[in-house]
Design an enzyme around this catalytic site. Structure first.
Site, PDB file in Angstrom:
ATOM      1  N   LYS A   5       0.829  -1.207   0.000  1.00  0.00           N
ATOM      2  CA  LYS A   5       0.000   0.000   0.000  1.00  0.00           C
ATOM      3  C   LYS A   5       0.861   1.255   0.000  1.00  0.00           C
ATOM      4  O   LYS A   5       0.625   2.200  -0.762  1.00  0.00           O
ATOM      5  CB  LYS A   5      -0.912   0.005   1.227  1.00  0.00           C
ATOM      6  N   ASN A   6       1.878   1.282   0.854  1.00  0.00           N
ATOM      7  CA  ASN A   6       2.686   2.487   1.009  1.00  0.00           C
ATOM      8  C   ASN A   6       3.630   2.733  -0.161  1.00  0.00           C
ATOM      9  O   ASN A   6       4.254   3.795  -0.231  1.00  0.00           O
ATOM     10  CB  ASN A   6       3.478   2.424   2.318  1.00  0.00           C
ATOM     11  N   CYS A  38      -5.474   7.680   9.907  1.00  0.00           N
ATOM     12  CA  CYS A  38      -5.527   7.113  11.254  1.00  0.00           C
ATOM     13  C   CYS A  38      -5.150   8.140  12.317  1.00  0.00           C
ATOM     14  O   CYS A  38      -4.229   8.941  12.119  1.00  0.00           O
ATOM     15  CB  CYS A  38      -4.574   5.915  11.352  1.00  0.00           C
ATOM     16  N   ARG A  62       0.824  14.426  12.954  1.00  0.00           N
ATOM     17  CA  ARG A  62       1.626  14.185  11.758  1.00  0.00           C
ATOM     18  C   ARG A  62       1.532  15.431  10.881  1.00  0.00           C
ATOM     19  O   ARG A  62       0.671  15.545  10.023  1.00  0.00           O
ATOM     20  CB  ARG A  62       1.149  12.932  11.015  1.00  0.00           C
ATOM     21  N   ASP A  98       5.121   0.687  12.225  1.00  0.00           N
ATOM     22  CA  ASP A  98       3.921   0.022  11.709  1.00  0.00           C
ATOM     23  C   ASP A  98       3.804  -1.436  12.145  1.00  0.00           C
ATOM     24  O   ASP A  98       2.776  -2.073  11.877  1.00  0.00           O
ATOM     25  CB  ASP A  98       3.895   0.088  10.179  1.00  0.00           C
ATOM     26  N   ARG A 139      -8.084  -0.639   5.283  1.00  0.00           N
ATOM     27  CA  ARG A 139      -7.229   0.362   4.636  1.00  0.00           C
ATOM     28  C   ARG A 139      -5.871  -0.213   4.253  1.00  0.00           C
ATOM     29  O   ARG A 139      -5.193   0.322   3.376  1.00  0.00           O
ATOM     30  CB  ARG A 139      -7.025   1.574   5.561  1.00  0.00           C
TER      31      ARG A 139
END
Length: 422
Positions: free
Chosen positions: A22-23, A116, A121, A305, A397
């Site tokens: 995903k990232n 999230c 951030r 993560d 997600r």
């Protein structure tokens, strides 16, 4: 809202392929804007965040379709650089579009991104980086307008090796005049994947994977076909799930080099891991051992993560472990939920002290964010009895139907639809 219902106590066994990252996929999808034409991306996971990014691209005028794990994006029809506020509020990664839209259209309007709730951030490093390339930034309440007649190469020193800021600067700098050098750049594998994609389009970038990245601006880019790297966080999640359930599984289509720090920590906990090319075998027939101290830090150190997932394993370990979180101050929200299942965890500021217990017990718990949700699924798999995980839209997600993946490994887990109100 949908829920996951898990009957715990079954060791995971068998083999499973790990889907695309995903990232890595999200910034690469954003980068497609840089070249007019049709791009084809393979190994793209089916996730809520991917769907949101495709919806944003369509709102900008692109044609974007996903079939299976392949995505086709036509960017020649793009006509807008104004990202809708509603869509930005659904996903933090929408901020990745700042750099590409600015480089292509000379302007971009964005809003504070969502995502999230795992702590503060800020996007100040993104903004400072684009300003260093010659962009003019105006802020109106929660709206940010960024314009530039032309972008100029520059030397940029990041105060922190931010993944998102590094990627945004890279994408803007590929069309800037001259050379851009990013110092203290993020070193994550996803940065390397973005570099490889941009270079496949005709960019001139070197250094991704180190703390210094050099981008030589080019006049034009061309669309290409590209395959996304496997998701190291999903792979790490399944490594931990196998260990927590005393299972024996094989992960296929992974890159063990992306998981070096995680594998090291798991081996310290007594987990048996064997790597063979793009395959990882993992087993843990006995109770795991406590790990004296783990500190989350930017890559190549232990990833934030995977902090919550590994904490589940340590909550079942023999002895006292300490986990220190240095990236996000709000990333211990899963502790209260694990405590409902019998875990013995005490939090003091940025450190969690985990005293292992012989077993966890099923309970109804709530996923407060993406990775916390994955951790609670692991806890449910290892626990005695039934666990119900609520708010699983967070999990969706980042995991492509996690219940299907786990079922293929022998887990008893199913998705429960909400009961209609009378």
């Amino acid at each position: 809202m949908e829920k996951l219902v898990i009957e715990g106590g079954r060791p995971l066994t068998g083999a499973i392929q790990i889907h695309g990252a995903k990232n890595a996929a999200l910034p690469i999808l954003a980068a497609c804007i840089l070249a007019s034409g049709t791009h084809t991306l393979h190994n793209v996971p089916n996730l809520l965040d991917i769907d949101t990014m495709l919806r944003i691209l369509r709102a900008l005028g692109c044609r974007a379709e996903q079939q299976g794990h392949s995505v086709s994006i036509t960017t020649s029809t793009a006509h807008s650089s104004h990202i809708p506020e509603e869509l930005m509020g659904q996903m933090r990664s929408s901020i990745f579009l700042m750099g590409p839209l600015l480089a292509r259209f000379g302007s971009v309007t964005v809003y504070q991104p969502g995502g999230c709730a795992i702590g503060e951030r800020k996007i100040d490093l993104h903004i400072k980086g684009l300003q260093a390339l010659g962009a003019n930034i105006e802020e109106f309440a929660n709206k940010i307008v960024c314009t530039a007649d032309s972008l100029q190469g520059s030397e940029i020193v990041l105060d922190f090796p931010s993944v998102g800021a590094t990627e945004n600067i890279m994408m803007a700098a590929v069309r800037a005049e001259g050379i851009t050098t990013i110092y203290n750049a993020a070193r994550e594998p996803e940065i390397q994947d973005l570099q490889n994609f941009l270079n496949a389009m005709g960019a001139d970038i070197i250094g991704a994977g180190t703390d210094t990245i050099t981008i030589r601006g080019v006049e034009s880019l061309s669309p290409c076909t590209y395959e996304i790297i496997p998701d190291r966080i999903v792979a790490g999640t399944f490594l931990v799930a196998a260990a927590a359930t005393k299972g024996n599984i094989t992960l296929e289509k992974v890159n063990p080099a992306h998981l070096t720090s995680v594998i090291h920590v798991l081996k310290r906990a007594g987990v048996q891991i064997i790597t063979d090319g793009d395959i990882i075998h993992v087993s843990c027939p006995t109770r795991p051992k406590a790990v004296e101290r783990i500190v989350t830090s930017p890559h190549p150190s232990f990833p934030t993560d995977l902090q919550s997932q590994v904490m589940v394993l340590l909550s079942l370990a023999d002895g006292l472990s300490v986990m220190k979180e240095t990236i996000f101050e709000g990333r211990f929200k899963h502790v209260d939920e694990l405590s409902r299942m019998g875990a013995d965890i005490r939090v003091d500021l940025s450190s969690a002290f985990i005293r292992g217990v012989p077993r966890l017990y099923g309970a109804t718990v709530e996923a407060t964010d993406l990775r916390a949700g994955a951790a609670l699924v692991i806890a449910g798999l290892a626990a005695h009895g039934t666990t119900i995980v609520e708010q699983i839209h967070h999990i969706d997600r980042g995991y492509d139907r996690i219940e299907h993946m786990l079922s293929r490994l022998g887990a008893s887990v199913h998705r429960q639809a909400p009961v209609p109100s009378e």
